[in-house]
Scaffold this motif. Structure first.
Motif, mmCIF file in Angstrom:
data_model
loop_
_atom_site.group_PDB
_atom_site.id
_atom_site.type_symbol
_atom_site.label_atom_id
_atom_site.label_comp_id
_atom_site.label_asym_id
_atom_site.label_seq_id
_atom_site.Cartn_x
_atom_site.Cartn_y
_atom_site.Cartn_z
ATOM 1 N N ALA A 29 67.682 115.282 83.974
ATOM 2 C CA ALA A 29 67.612 113.862 84.308
ATOM 3 C C ALA A 29 66.488 113.636 85.310
ATOM 4 O O ALA A 29 66.264 114.445 86.211
ATOM 5 C CB ALA A 29 68.935 113.373 84.887
ATOM 6 N N THR A 30 65.781 112.538 85.127
ATOM 7 C CA THR A 30 64.751 112.104 86.073
ATOM 8 C C THR A 30 65.169 110.742 86.593
ATOM 9 O O THR A 30 65.458 109.838 85.810
ATOM 10 C CB THR A 30 63.380 111.986 85.384
ATOM 11 O OG1 THR A 30 63.002 113.266 84.873
ATOM 12 C CG2 THR A 30 62.320 111.516 86.358
ATOM 13 N N ASN A 31 65.217 110.590 87.914
ATOM 14 C CA ASN A 31 65.611 109.312 88.502
ATOM 15 C C ASN A 31 64.784 109.095 89.761
ATOM 16 O O ASN A 31 65.113 109.621 90.827
ATOM 17 C CB ASN A 31 67.102 109.301 88.836
ATOM 18 C CG ASN A 31 67.567 107.945 89.340
ATOM 19 O OD1 ASN A 31 66.995 106.919 88.973
ATOM 20 N ND2 ASN A 31 68.575 107.933 90.188
ATOM 21 N N LEU A 32 63.701 108.346 89.638
ATOM 22 C CA LEU A 32 62.804 108.125 90.777
ATOM 23 C C LEU A 32 61.856 106.982 90.469
ATOM 24 O O LEU A 32 61.922 106.364 89.412
ATOM 25 C CB LEU A 32 62.021 109.407 91.094
ATOM 26 C CG LEU A 32 61.571 110.300 89.935
ATOM 27 C CD1 LEU A 32 60.413 109.706 89.201
ATOM 28 C CD2 LEU A 32 61.212 111.685 90.433
ATOM 29 N N LYS A 33 61.000 106.716 91.430
ATOM 30 C CA LYS A 33 59.965 105.713 91.220
ATOM 31 C C LYS A 33 58.673 106.415 90.852
ATOM 32 O O LYS A 33 58.250 107.351 91.527
ATOM 33 C CB LYS A 33 59.755 104.864 92.476
ATOM 34 C CG LYS A 33 60.821 103.798 92.670
ATOM 35 C CD LYS A 33 60.437 102.827 93.767
ATOM 36 C CE LYS A 33 61.500 101.738 93.896
ATOM 37 N NZ LYS A 33 61.534 100.856 92.728
ATOM 38 N N VAL A 34 58.074 106.001 89.760
ATOM 39 C CA VAL A 34 56.809 106.547 89.317
ATOM 40 C C VAL A 34 55.754 105.468 89.517
ATOM 41 O O VAL A 34 55.795 104.422 88.868
ATOM 42 C CB VAL A 34 56.864 106.969 87.833
ATOM 43 C CG1 VAL A 34 55.516 107.514 87.383
ATOM 44 C CG2 VAL A 34 57.949 108.011 87.625
ATOM 45 N N SER A 35 54.852 105.715 90.447
ATOM 46 C CA SER A 35 53.820 104.733 90.766
ATOM 47 C C SER A 35 54.429 103.378 91.104
ATOM 48 O O SER A 35 53.926 102.332 90.700
ATOM 49 C CB SER A 35 52.826 104.607 89.601
ATOM 50 O OG SER A 35 52.193 105.839 89.355
ATOM 51 N N GLY A 36 55.543 103.407 91.835
ATOM 52 C CA GLY A 36 56.189 102.176 92.268
ATOM 53 C C GLY A 36 57.119 101.558 91.244
ATOM 54 O O GLY A 36 57.746 100.535 91.515
ATOM 55 N N VAL A 37 57.229 102.169 90.061
ATOM 56 C CA VAL A 37 58.077 101.643 88.987
ATOM 57 C C VAL A 37 59.293 102.557 88.833
ATOM 58 O O VAL A 37 59.148 103.773 88.686
ATOM 59 C CB VAL A 37 57.311 101.569 87.653
ATOM 60 C CG1 VAL A 37 58.215 101.025 86.546
ATOM 61 C CG2 VAL A 37 56.064 100.716 87.799
ATOM 62 N N GLY A 38 60.497 101.974 88.853
ATOM 63 C CA GLY A 38 61.705 102.772 88.683
ATOM 64 C C GLY A 38 61.782 103.360 87.292
ATOM 65 O O GLY A 38 61.606 102.657 86.292
ATOM 66 N N VAL A 39 62.033 104.673 87.209
ATOM 67 C CA VAL A 39 62.165 105.360 85.924
ATOM 68 C C VAL A 39 63.394 106.254 85.962
ATOM 69 O O VAL A 39 63.564 107.045 86.889
ATOM 70 C CB VAL A 39 60.919 106.223 85.605
ATOM 71 C CG1 VAL A 39 61.151 107.057 84.339
ATOM 72 C CG2 VAL A 39 59.685 105.357 85.421
ATOM 73 N N PHE A 40 64.262 106.113 84.962
ATOM 74 C CA PHE A 40 65.395 107.010 84.788
ATOM 75 C C PHE A 40 65.381 107.507 83.349
ATOM 76 O O PHE A 40 65.206 106.728 82.414
ATOM 77 C CB PHE A 40 66.721 106.314 85.072
ATOM 78 C CG PHE A 40 67.920 107.173 84.745
ATOM 79 C CD1 PHE A 40 68.403 108.088 85.662
ATOM 80 C CD2 PHE A 40 68.542 107.071 83.512
ATOM 81 C CE1 PHE A 40 69.495 108.888 85.364
ATOM 82 C CE2 PHE A 40 69.634 107.864 83.198
ATOM 83 C CZ PHE A 40 70.110 108.778 84.126
ATOM 84 N N SER A 41 65.560 108.812 83.190
ATOM 85 C CA SER A 41 65.601 109.406 81.858
ATOM 86 C C SER A 41 66.540 110.583 81.888
ATOM 87 O O SER A 41 66.509 111.386 82.823
ATOM 88 C CB SER A 41 64.193 109.862 81.437
ATOM 89 O OG SER A 41 64.235 110.583 80.210
ATOM 90 N N ALA A 42 67.408 110.698 80.875
ATOM 91 C CA ALA A 42 68.356 111.809 80.856
ATOM 92 C C ALA A 42 68.799 112.097 79.435
ATOM 93 O O ALA A 42 68.857 111.205 78.585
ATOM 94 C CB ALA A 42 69.582 111.491 81.724
ATOM 95 N N GLY A 43 69.125 113.368 79.205
ATOM 96 C CA GLY A 43 69.688 113.775 77.928
ATOM 97 C C GLY A 43 68.723 113.629 76.763
ATOM 98 O O GLY A 43 67.507 113.702 76.909
ATOM 99 N N ASP A 44 69.290 113.388 75.589
ATOM 100 C CA ASP A 44 68.508 113.232 74.359
ATOM 101 C C ASP A 44 68.004 111.794 74.284
ATOM 102 O O ASP A 44 68.563 110.951 73.588
ATOM 103 C CB ASP A 44 69.386 113.566 73.149
ATOM 104 C CG ASP A 44 68.661 113.356 71.823
ATOM 105 O OD1 ASP A 44 67.413 113.308 71.825
ATOM 106 O OD2 ASP A 44 69.348 113.211 70.791
#
Length: 414
Positions: A315-330
């Motif tokens: 899982a990725t849960n953070l801000k990327v270049s000031g934009v919130g990004v969450f990604s997990a699983g398939d």
């Protein structure tokens, strides 16, 4: 007499392990932490914020010096471990110091991939991995400076954000057809690209770097199609690889990473590995959360409890270049899955949920990521979505209302 626990690596995984071990058994070990950087262990996740001048250097410290002193931990900073003598149970350090151990943990992390490009050794070509890297970049960034970042993954985009906030004109060059292809689907990546362009960052996709040119220092990057990108600074952020040389030289089993079992034990008795340098069940994790889960399992084992690490749901849960990004699983899904999507480009909001056999198996959130950890809990638990499936895309609060509403009405009718 206390056992001697030596940890090679002064990063986030090592700090969490010390925290876990001393919380469980404060008097069990004399702990020594050997770190190559001449500073207290710090939060690498905040390096882009440091580059963007949003935080100060001291804000990165994971724990104050007094925290280490209160736990009796010996910090050996600015020191590189050069060899492990398994027979004598010693760690040899570049300074000539030999540190004995009863239990040894390798938390050596990863190193940035150095692309073998002509001109890669020119002044002005840097990587983005350490506090010193940020210091170097800040010395070369600024107004009217032109920076090119090779790599459109997490590290590359964090570097680009920090550089543009520092005043540089930034171009991101990425070999793949979309940014963050390991965390985002095509639609989410396209929206992230738009958000970066709104910040003034130029994004070039399916662009192959073939050479770095300049007279005495970097002046431009050459692409495979002949394009020349002017540059005062080039940041290589094309990925990381586990640091395994020390383990390999000691004769430990190494594949892509240092091979460990469910107790985080290597092929040598009394030697363990965790974090980005470790390979567990064929996987190397380049994220912080799996390292913390490994630290908890290893600390339990080191303090006499029965524990095992069986793997992590990525899982990725953070801000990327000031934009919130969450990604997990398939997060991509397949023909045997259902995919529920909500998109509002004007608000910069995107949600995609992947469902299979009545369970949540993957998710991508862009913009508003407040529900990310709730979705992650649903994935980890394998909870049934019965009763909330139609509301799931709108998040936890909406699902709670949809479930409690009918129940309240029925109670009143009764």
């Amino acid at each position: 007499m206390k056992d001697r626990l030596v940890i090679i690596g002064g990063g986030m995984a090592a700090t969490r392990l010390v925290d876990e071990v001393t919380a469980r058994a404060p008097d069990r070990y004399d702990i020594t932490v050997i770190g190559e950087e001449q500073r207290l262990p710090y939060n690498r996740v905040l390096l882009s914020s440091l580059l963007a001048r949003e935080v100060e250097g001291s804000d990165l410290d994971l724990k104050p010096r007094t925290w280490w002193e209160e736990r009796g931990v010996t910090l050996v900073a600015g020191a590189r471990a050069t060899a492990i003598d398994i027979g004598e149970r010693l760690v040899r350090v570049q300074s000539g110091l030999a540190i004995p151990y009863d239990a040894l943990v390798l938390a050596t992390g990863s190193e940035p991939v150095q692309l073998p490009l002509p001109g890669a050794d020119l002044p002005g070509v840097v990587t983005f991995r350490t506090h010193d890297d940020v210091t170097s970049m800040l010395g070369k960034a600024g107004a009217k400076r032109r920076a090119v970042v090779i790599g459109g993954g997490l590290l590359g985009l964090e570097a680009a954000y920090g550089l543009v906030k520092a005043g540089a004109a930034v171009t991101v060059v990425h070999l793949a057809d979309r940014l963050m292809e390991r965390q985002l689907d095509a639609r989410g990546a396209a929206m992230l690209t738009t958000a970066l362009e709104d910040l003034g960052i130029e994004v070039l996709l399916e662009a192959e770097s073939v050479g770095i040119e300049g007279a005495g220092r970097v002046e431009r990057l050459r692409l495979a199609d002949g394009t020349l990108l002017p540059a005062d600074l080039i940041v290589m952020a094309a990925g990381i690889r586990p640091r395994t040389a020390l383990a390999r030289d000691a004769g430990l089993a190494v594949d892509r990473g240092i091979v460990v079992d469910d107790r985080m034990c290597t092929s040598a008795d009394g030697i363990y590995a965790l974090g980005e340098c470790a390979e567990h069940r064929g996987l190397c994790y380049g994220l912080v959360e799996p390292a913390y889960e490994q630290a908890a399992a290893l600390a339990a084992h080191l303090t006499g409890a029965s524990a095992s690490y069986t793997g992590s749901l990525l899982a990725t849960n953070l801000k990327v270049s000031g934009v919130g990004v969450f990604s997990a699983g398939d997060y991509l899904g397949g023909l045997d899955t259902d995919q529920v999507v909500f998109s509002d480009p004007d608000e910069g909001s995107y949600r995609k949920l992947v469902l299979k056999d009545g369970h949540l198996t993957g998710a991508v959130l862009l913009g508003d990521t407040a529900d990310g950890l709730w979705y992650l809990d649903l994935m980890r638990s394998g909870a049934s979505l019965s009763g909330i499936r139609s509301s799931l895309i709108f998040g936890q609060a909406f699902c709670a209302e949809s479930v409690s509403g009918p129940a309240t009405e029925n109670a009143e009718a009764a």
